[in-house]
Design an enzyme around this catalytic site. Structure first.
Site, PDB file in Angstrom:
ATOM      1  N   LYS A 192       0.844  -1.203   0.000  1.00 53.57           N
ATOM      2  CA  LYS A 192       0.000   0.000   0.000  1.00 53.57           C
ATOM      3  C   LYS A 192       0.884   1.260   0.000  1.00 53.57           C
ATOM      4  O   LYS A 192       2.062   1.194   0.318  1.00 53.57           O
ATOM      5  CB  LYS A 192      -0.910   0.005   1.239  1.00 53.57           C
TER       6      LYS A 192
HETATM    7  C1  LIG Z   1      -9.859  -1.428  -1.182  1.00 53.73           C
HETATM    8  C2  LIG Z   1      -9.333  -2.348  -0.125  1.00 53.73           C
HETATM    9  N1  LIG Z   1     -10.035  -2.511   1.009  1.00 53.73           N
HETATM   10  C3  LIG Z   1      -9.607  -3.319   1.977  1.00 53.73           C
HETATM   11  C4  LIG Z   1      -8.449  -4.029   1.868  1.00 53.73           C
HETATM   12  C5  LIG Z   1      -8.062  -4.982   2.945  1.00 53.73           C
HETATM   13  O1  LIG Z   1      -6.848  -4.691   3.565  1.00 53.73           O
HETATM   14  P1  LIG Z   1      -5.975  -5.834   4.264  1.00 53.73           P
HETATM   15  O2  LIG Z   1      -5.337  -6.651   3.201  1.00 53.73           O
HETATM   16  O3  LIG Z   1      -4.991  -5.059   5.086  1.00 53.73           O
HETATM   17  O4  LIG Z   1      -6.895  -6.623   5.118  1.00 53.73           O
HETATM   18  C6  LIG Z   1      -7.671  -3.879   0.717  1.00 53.73           C
HETATM   19  C7  LIG Z   1      -6.413  -4.626   0.585  1.00 53.73           C
HETATM   20  O5  LIG Z   1      -5.974  -5.082  -0.394  1.00 53.73           O
HETATM   21  C8  LIG Z   1      -8.129  -3.023  -0.316  1.00 53.73           C
HETATM   22  O6  LIG Z   1      -7.440  -2.861  -1.443  1.00 53.73           O
END
Ligand SMILES: Cc1ncc(COP(=O)(O)O)c(C=O)c1O
Length: 375
Positions: A192
Site C-alpha cells: 500500500k
Molecule cells: C480497497 C481495499 N479494502 C480493503 C483491503 C483490505 O486490507 P488488508 O489486506 O490489510 O486486510 C484492501 C487490501 O488489499 C483493499 O485494497
C-alpha cells in the site's frame, strides 16, 4: 536495467534501511512489542498528518472495515451499499456481520462508485454506504456526503488504496481522504502507499463516542481490564509495524509524488494511442496512484498482458471478476445495472507502479505496451 516488478519494496527498504533497522532493533531492545509507545506515537503522528481527531490502529484493513461496521450497532439484514468493482474485503465483512450487501456500479472513468446508481439503490433499510477510493483517488465525496446526509445514512470511507490523497469541495475546503465520512479505514499491507512490513490497518474518526467504542471493540470489547461490555475482537497493530510506519509516514508525500511522476510519464507515453484510455484524474481529488490502470479498447487486453509477460513486464488485472458474481457473495443482478463494471473487467490492466521506478524502466514498459498496441 533493474528487473521490473509490480511493486519494488526491496529497493525502497534499502534507501531507509539504517533508520528502519535501528528503529526495529530499538523495539526489540525495549521488548514493548504490543501496545508500546511506538504505536501511540504513530497514532498521534497519523492524526496530525490526516488532521483527524482519532486514529485507532488495528491488525489489517479488513478488520478495520469490520470494526467500523461493528461500531454502528447495525441489525441483521440492514443494508450496506458498496461498489461492485473493488477488492473483496468490503463486501466480505458485510456478509460476515450478517448485513445485506447492496452492490452498485462504478463510474467508467474514475472506477469509483457511480452516484446516480447509489441514489437508486437506497431503500428504507439502507444503514451505511462504503465508497472505496479505488486505485488512489477519492470517490465523489461531496455528492456521496450529500446523499448520505439527506437519507441519514452512515458513511464509511474505504481508504485502503488512497492514503494521502485530498478531496477539494466546491467551497474550496480541502480534506484528506478517509476523514470525510463518519469513519474512514485503511490498510498498511506492505504494497500500500503507506505500507508496513507485515499486516496493519487503522480506523479514523472525528467522533469521540465512536472512537471510544472502537477502542473497546479492537480490545475484546473491554473498556476496563477484564470487564467485557460487548463482543469485540482482538485486532492490534504491533510495535514493530508501528515503528516502520512512523518512518514511512514522514516519506508518504514524497512517495506519492514519485508515483504521480511515474503516472505522468505513462500518461505522456500513451497520449496518442486511441486504443488506450489513461486513468482520469478527477478535478475534485488528487491522485496517489496506488495503481496505474489503463483501459485497453478493441478486445486486446488479454493479448497485451501475454505480450508484456514475454517482455518480462509484469502487469495485473485488478479486478477480473465482479463481486456480485463471486460464489461467496453471489447476487441476483440485472447486468444492465452494471455495464461499467462489466466493461472494465474486460478492459483494465494495471502497469508496474511504485516509488522506485526509474526513467529507463518506464521507457521500457511504455515502449513494450506501444509496440504491441501499434502492431
Ligand atoms: C480497497 C481495499 N479494502 C480493503 C483491503 C483490505 O486490507 P488488508 O489486506 O490489510 O486486510 C484492501 C487490501 O488489499 C483493499 O485494497
Amino acid at each position: 536495467m533493474k528487473k521490473i516488478q509490480m511493486v519494488d519494496l526491496q529497493s525502497q527498504y534499502y534507501k531507509i534501511k539504517p533508520d528502519v533497522d535501528n528503529a526495529v532493533l530499538n523495539v526489540m531492545n525495549t521488548a514493548a512489542f504490543i501496545n508500546g509507545p511506538e504505536v501511540k506515537f504513530f497514532q498521534s503522528e497519523l492524526e496530525t498528518y490526516l488532521d483527524v481527531k482519532h486514529v485507532i490502529p488495528c491488525a489489517n484493513g479488513t478488520d478495520a472495515l469490520q470494526i467500523a461496521l461493528m461500531a454502528l450497532n447495525l441489525k441483521e439484514g440492514d443494508e450496506v451499499i458498496t461498489a461492485d468493482f473493488t477488492f473483496a474485503a468490503t463486501v466480505e465483512v458485510i456478509h460476515l456481520l450478517k448485513l445485506k450487501a447492496v452492490l452498485v456500479d462504478v463510474d467508467y472513468d474514475t472506477f469509483t462508485m457511480d452516484t446516480e446508481k447509489l441514489k437508486a439503490a437506497i431503500t428504507p433499510k439502507t444503514k451505511a454506504i462504503i465508497p472505496v477510493h479505488l486505485f488512489g483517488q477519492c470517490s465523489n465525496m461531496e455528492e456521496i456526503l450529500n446523499i448520505a446526509e439527506q437519507h441519514d445514512i452512515h458513511l464509511i470511507e474505504d481508504n485502503a488504496q488512497a492514503i494521502g490523497s485530498e478531496f477539494t469541495f466546491s467551497d474550496g475546503t480541502v480534506k484528506k481522504s478517509g476523514t470525510m465520512g463518519i469513519m474512514g479505514t485503511t490498510s498498511f499491507f506492505p504494497s500500500k502507499n503507506l505500507g508496513c512490513y507485515g499486516d496493519g490497518g487503522a480506523i479514523f474518526t472525528n467522533d469521540d463516542e465512536l472512537a471510544h467504542k472502537i477502542r473497546g471493540i479492537v480490545n475484546h470489547g473491554m473498556y476496563e481490564r477484564y470487564y467485557h461490555d460487548e463482543v469485540g475482537v482482538n485486532s492490534r497493530l504491533d510495535s514493530i509495524q508501528a515503528t516502520v510506519l512512523r518512518k514511512k509516514l514522514t516519506l508518504l508525500d514524497t512517495y506519492n509524488e514519485a508515483r504521480r511522476k511515474a503516472a505522468d510519464y505513462y500518461d505522456d507515453a500513451f497520449a496518442d494511442c486511441a486504443e488506450i484510455l489513461t486513468p482520469k484524474r478527477a478535478d475534485y481529488s488528487s491522485h496517489v496512484f496506488h495503481q496505474y490502470t489503463l483501459r485497453i479498447l478493441g478486445g486486446k487486453r488479454n493479448d497485451l498482458q501475454k505480450f508484456l509477460t514475454e517482455k518480462e513486464v509484469p502487469a495485473m488485472i485488478y479486478y477480473p471478476v465482479a463481486l456480485r458474481k463471486q460464489k461467496a457473495y453471489f447476487q441476483d443482478s440485472n447486468d444492465v445495472d452494471f455495464v461499467n463494471t462489466d466493461k472494465l473487467l474486460e478492459e483494465v490492466i494495471s502497469l508496474p507502479m511504485h516509488t522506485e521506478l526509474d526513467d529507463e524502466q518506464l521507457k521500457y514498459i511504455s515502449d513494450a505496451v506501444l509496440e504491441f498496441m501499434n502492431k
